[in-house]
Motif scaffolding. Sequence first.
Motif, PDB file in Angstrom:
ATOM      1  N   GLN A 132       8.542  17.344   6.880  1.00  0.00           N
ATOM      2  CA  GLN A 132       9.424  16.431   7.604  1.00  0.00           C
ATOM      3  C   GLN A 132       8.704  15.820   8.794  1.00  0.00           C
ATOM      4  O   GLN A 132       8.833  14.627   9.087  1.00  0.00           O
ATOM      5  N   GLN A 133       7.891  16.644   9.476  1.00  0.00           N
ATOM      6  CA  GLN A 133       7.145  16.153  10.632  1.00  0.00           C
ATOM      7  C   GLN A 133       6.133  15.100  10.210  1.00  0.00           C
ATOM      8  O   GLN A 133       5.957  14.079  10.874  1.00  0.00           O
ATOM      9  N   ILE A 134       5.465  15.355   9.082  1.00  0.00           N
ATOM     10  CA  ILE A 134       4.486  14.397   8.571  1.00  0.00           C
ATOM     11  C   ILE A 134       5.159  13.081   8.235  1.00  0.00           C
ATOM     12  O   ILE A 134       4.689  12.001   8.596  1.00  0.00           O
ATOM     13  N   ASN A 135       6.299  13.175   7.533  1.00  0.00           N
ATOM     14  CA  ASN A 135       7.025  11.967   7.157  1.00  0.00           C
ATOM     15  C   ASN A 135       7.501  11.190   8.385  1.00  0.00           C
ATOM     16  O   ASN A 135       7.447   9.963   8.422  1.00  0.00           O
ATOM     17  N   ASN A 136       7.991  11.932   9.401  1.00  0.00           N
ATOM     18  CA  ASN A 136       8.452  11.274  10.618  1.00  0.00           C
ATOM     19  C   ASN A 136       7.316  10.538  11.311  1.00  0.00           C
ATOM     20  O   ASN A 136       7.480   9.413  11.794  1.00  0.00           O
ATOM     21  N   ASN A 137       6.134  11.175  11.368  1.00  0.00           N
ATOM     22  CA  ASN A 137       4.986  10.548  12.012  1.00  0.00           C
ATOM     23  C   ASN A 137       4.530   9.322  11.249  1.00  0.00           C
ATOM     24  O   ASN A 137       4.109   8.327  11.838  1.00  0.00           O
ATOM     25  N   VAL A 138       4.597   9.410   9.908  1.00  0.00           N
ATOM     26  CA  VAL A 138       4.184   8.270   9.088  1.00  0.00           C
ATOM     27  C   VAL A 138       5.052   7.062   9.386  1.00  0.00           C
ATOM     28  O   VAL A 138       4.572   5.939   9.549  1.00  0.00           O
ATOM     29  N   PHE A 139       6.365   7.270   9.480  1.00  0.00           N
ATOM     30  CA  PHE A 139       7.267   6.148   9.685  1.00  0.00           C
ATOM     31  C   PHE A 139       7.269   5.685  11.144  1.00  0.00           C
ATOM     32  O   PHE A 139       7.496   4.512  11.427  1.00  0.00           O
ATOM     33  N   ARG A 140       7.031   6.597  12.069  1.00  0.00           N
ATOM     34  CA  ARG A 140       7.032   6.217  13.477  1.00  0.00           C
ATOM     35  C   ARG A 140       5.841   5.337  13.802  1.00  0.00           C
ATOM     36  O   ARG A 140       5.967   4.328  14.493  1.00  0.00           O
ATOM     37  N   PHE A 141       4.677   5.716  13.313  1.00  0.00           N
ATOM     38  CA  PHE A 141       3.468   4.930  13.531  1.00  0.00           C
ATOM     39  C   PHE A 141       2.922   4.518  12.167  1.00  0.00           C
ATOM     40  O   PHE A 141       1.913   5.024  11.694  1.00  0.00           O
ATOM     41  N   LYS A 142       3.607   3.605  11.555  1.00  0.00           N
ATOM     42  CA  LYS A 142       3.266   3.185  10.204  1.00  0.00           C
ATOM     43  C   LYS A 142       1.994   2.351  10.204  1.00  0.00           C
ATOM     44  O   LYS A 142       1.827   1.454  11.033  1.00  0.00           O
ATOM     45  N   PHE A 143       1.088   2.658   9.256  1.00  0.00           N
ATOM     46  CA  PHE A 143      -0.140   1.883   9.130  1.00  0.00           C
ATOM     47  C   PHE A 143       0.177   0.474   8.636  1.00  0.00           C
ATOM     48  O   PHE A 143       1.173   0.258   7.926  1.00  0.00           O
ATOM     49  N   ASP A 144      -0.694  -0.472   8.985  1.00  0.00           N
ATOM     50  CA  ASP A 144      -0.476  -1.827   8.497  1.00  0.00           C
ATOM     51  C   ASP A 144      -0.743  -1.886   6.993  1.00  0.00           C
ATOM     52  O   ASP A 144      -1.310  -0.955   6.405  1.00  0.00           O
ATOM     53  N   ASP A 145      -0.331  -2.970   6.360  1.00  0.00           N
ATOM     54  CA  ASP A 145      -0.397  -3.075   4.900  1.00  0.00           C
ATOM     55  C   ASP A 145      -1.824  -2.979   4.379  1.00  0.00           C
ATOM     56  O   ASP A 145      -2.071  -2.377   3.329  1.00  0.00           O
ATOM     57  N   GLN A 146      -2.772  -3.579   5.091  1.00  0.00           N
ATOM     58  CA  GLN A 146      -4.155  -3.586   4.625  1.00  0.00           C
ATOM     59  C   GLN A 146      -4.709  -2.171   4.502  1.00  0.00           C
ATOM     60  O   GLN A 146      -5.254  -1.792   3.463  1.00  0.00           O
ATOM     61  N   LEU A 147      -4.562  -1.375   5.563  1.00  0.00           N
ATOM     62  CA  LEU A 147      -5.073  -0.007   5.528  1.00  0.00           C
ATOM     63  C   LEU A 147      -4.247   0.856   4.578  1.00  0.00           C
ATOM     64  O   LEU A 147      -4.790   1.710   3.875  1.00  0.00           O
ATOM     65  N   SER A 148      -2.942   0.629   4.540  1.00  0.00           N
ATOM     66  CA  SER A 148      -2.075   1.402   3.635  1.00  0.00           C
ATOM     67  C   SER A 148      -2.504   1.216   2.188  1.00  0.00           C
ATOM     68  O   SER A 148      -2.545   2.181   1.414  1.00  0.00           O
ATOM     69  N   ASN A 149      -2.840  -0.004   1.810  1.00  0.00           N
ATOM     70  CA  ASN A 149      -3.271  -0.270   0.440  1.00  0.00           C
ATOM     71  C   ASN A 149      -4.567   0.452   0.105  1.00  0.00           C
ATOM     72  O   ASN A 149      -4.735   0.987  -0.993  1.00  0.00           O
ATOM     73  N   ILE A 150      -5.480   0.480   1.072  1.00  0.00           N
ATOM     74  CA  ILE A 150      -6.754   1.173   0.864  1.00  0.00           C
ATOM     75  C   ILE A 150      -6.514   2.674   0.726  1.00  0.00           C
ATOM     76  O   ILE A 150      -7.113   3.342  -0.122  1.00  0.00           O
ATOM     77  N   MET A 151      -5.632   3.217   1.550  1.00  0.00           N
ATOM     78  CA  MET A 151      -5.307   4.638   1.499  1.00  0.00           C
ATOM     79  C   MET A 151      -4.622   5.001   0.189  1.00  0.00           C
ATOM     80  O   MET A 151      -4.910   6.042  -0.412  1.00  0.00           O
TER      81      MET A 151
END
Length: 203
Positions: free
Chosen positions: A13-32
């Motif tokens: 839950q903590q990981i998910n919360n951090n992901v949504f709180r500081f969401k990566f931009d689309d470019q880096l998200s696609n690479i990840m």
Amino acid sequence: MTTITDTNMNTNQQINNNVFRFKFDDQLSNIMQEFARIHKHDSRVDFKENFEEWYKSNEESIAREQRRLTEIGFNDDIKNKVFRSIKYYYVKRTPNDNTTSQKIRPDKYVQHSREFANISISYINDKCIPESKSPHKSYIDFIEDHEDDINLEINRLMENNNLSNDDAKSKIKKTFKNHYFQLNKKTKNNDNTNTNEQSNTNI
């Protein structure tokens, strides 16, 4: 009392919360997401090693994203955030191979050409194990010394097995390292046998 299950749920839950709180931009998200797709079935050791190589090759994009996140309040370790996001978020959300529209043969049935397999095995036996090179260093040197052979094998895998370019590269890397570990183990076993035989002779 907090159970192991509760702890795991809290961590996820903590990981998910951090992901949504500081969401990566689309470019880096696609690479990840692409990294997660290619390496989701890696062993723990291979996953971490491949991540280190991937991180170095994308440092410029990650540094740019770190500056953006810092401006909105992010102050944690960016490398740790990227790794945890890939490992515990993107990997789990990557579709299984059997859900894709184009079926790809299981990795265990994708075979290299005999010629290429012999090239990699000979290289490991002649250039890597005698010099006590690490698997990582061995593969880097192999790429530099056999770039043409690797490109030919990539094209063959893509054409004959419907693999993407990245999947073909991943297949070659995994096979090379498997050969390395097998040959290195065999060499060590032979050395131990010879040592024991020599010891028995001296008795």
